[in-house]
Write a protein that holds these residues in place. Structure first.
Motif, short mmCIF file in Angstrom:
data_model
loop_
_atom_site.label_atom_id
_atom_site.label_comp_id
_atom_site.label_asym_id
_atom_site.label_seq_id
_atom_site.Cartn_x
_atom_site.Cartn_y
_atom_site.Cartn_z
N GLY A 189 2.38 1.60 -3.12
CA GLY A 189 1.59 2.28 -4.04
C GLY A 189 1.01 3.87 -4.08
O GLY A 189 1.32 4.69 -4.96
N LYS A 190 1.22 4.23 -2.90
CA LYS A 190 1.08 5.57 -2.60
C LYS A 190 2.18 6.57 -2.93
O LYS A 190 2.16 7.66 -3.47
CB LYS A 190 0.48 5.85 -1.13
N ALA A 191 3.45 5.84 -2.90
CA ALA A 191 4.47 6.72 -3.23
C ALA A 191 4.65 6.94 -4.67
O ALA A 191 5.09 7.73 -5.27
CB ALA A 191 5.76 5.79 -2.60
N GLU B 100 1.98 7.04 -6.60
CA GLU B 100 1.17 8.01 -7.07
C GLU B 100 1.71 9.35 -6.69
O GLU B 100 1.39 10.34 -7.34
CB GLU B 100 -0.16 7.94 -6.35
N ALA B 101 2.17 9.42 -5.61
CA ALA B 101 2.96 10.98 -5.09
C ALA B 101 4.07 11.32 -6.29
O ALA B 101 3.98 12.57 -6.51
CB ALA B 101 3.49 10.73 -3.92
N ILE C 133 10.33 11.49 -1.28
CA ILE C 133 9.32 10.51 -1.19
C ILE C 133 9.95 9.03 -1.38
O ILE C 133 9.66 8.47 -0.59
CB ILE C 133 8.47 10.54 -2.18
N ARG D 65 2.39 12.50 -9.02
CA ARG D 65 1.57 13.89 -9.17
C ARG D 65 2.93 14.86 -9.04
O ARG D 65 2.55 15.93 -9.63
CB ARG D 65 0.87 13.81 -7.84
N LEU E 247 9.87 6.81 1.92
CA LEU E 247 9.37 5.45 1.56
C LEU E 247 10.24 4.15 2.12
O LEU E 247 9.92 3.28 2.70
CB LEU E 247 8.98 4.87 0.06
N PHE F 159 0.94 -1.27 0.11
CA PHE F 159 0.11 0.14 0.05
C PHE F 159 0.89 1.41 0.05
O PHE F 159 0.62 2.33 -0.82
CB PHE F 159 -1.16 -0.11 1.16
N ALA F 160 1.77 1.25 0.74
CA ALA F 160 2.68 2.35 1.01
C ALA F 160 3.63 2.72 -0.31
O ALA F 160 3.87 3.91 -0.98
CB ALA F 160 3.90 2.19 2.02
#
Length: 77
Positions: free
Chosen positions: A31-33, A35-36, A47, A39, A51, A28-29
């Protein structure tokens, strides 16, 4: 004697579940990294550092769970 062996096996199984939950959290972490970074590509070094630190802290939880499982299995006979 048999009930104690069964309870030790259940406890070891629960302790090993920390590894499974750690894997879910790290996925999950990550995946969010991703995404970040998608962006805000300029913040990629910060980031990535966060992570890696977060995954390292989460991995210690899995190692402690494995240690407790080994202790339960091999010490309490």
């Amino acid at each position: 004697m048999d009930i104690t062996r069964g309870l030790v096996a259940i406890g070891a199984g629960l302790a090993i579940m920390t590894g499974m939950m750690t894997g879910i959290g790290q996925g999950f972490a990550a995946g969010k990294a991703v995404e970040a970074v998608g962006r805000n590509p300029e913040a990629e070094p910060k980031i990535r550092t966060m992570l890696i630190v977060g995954c390292a802290l989460a991995e210690t939880c899995a190692i402690y769970g494995m240690l407790i499982a080994f202790l339960l299995i091999f010490v309490f006979k």
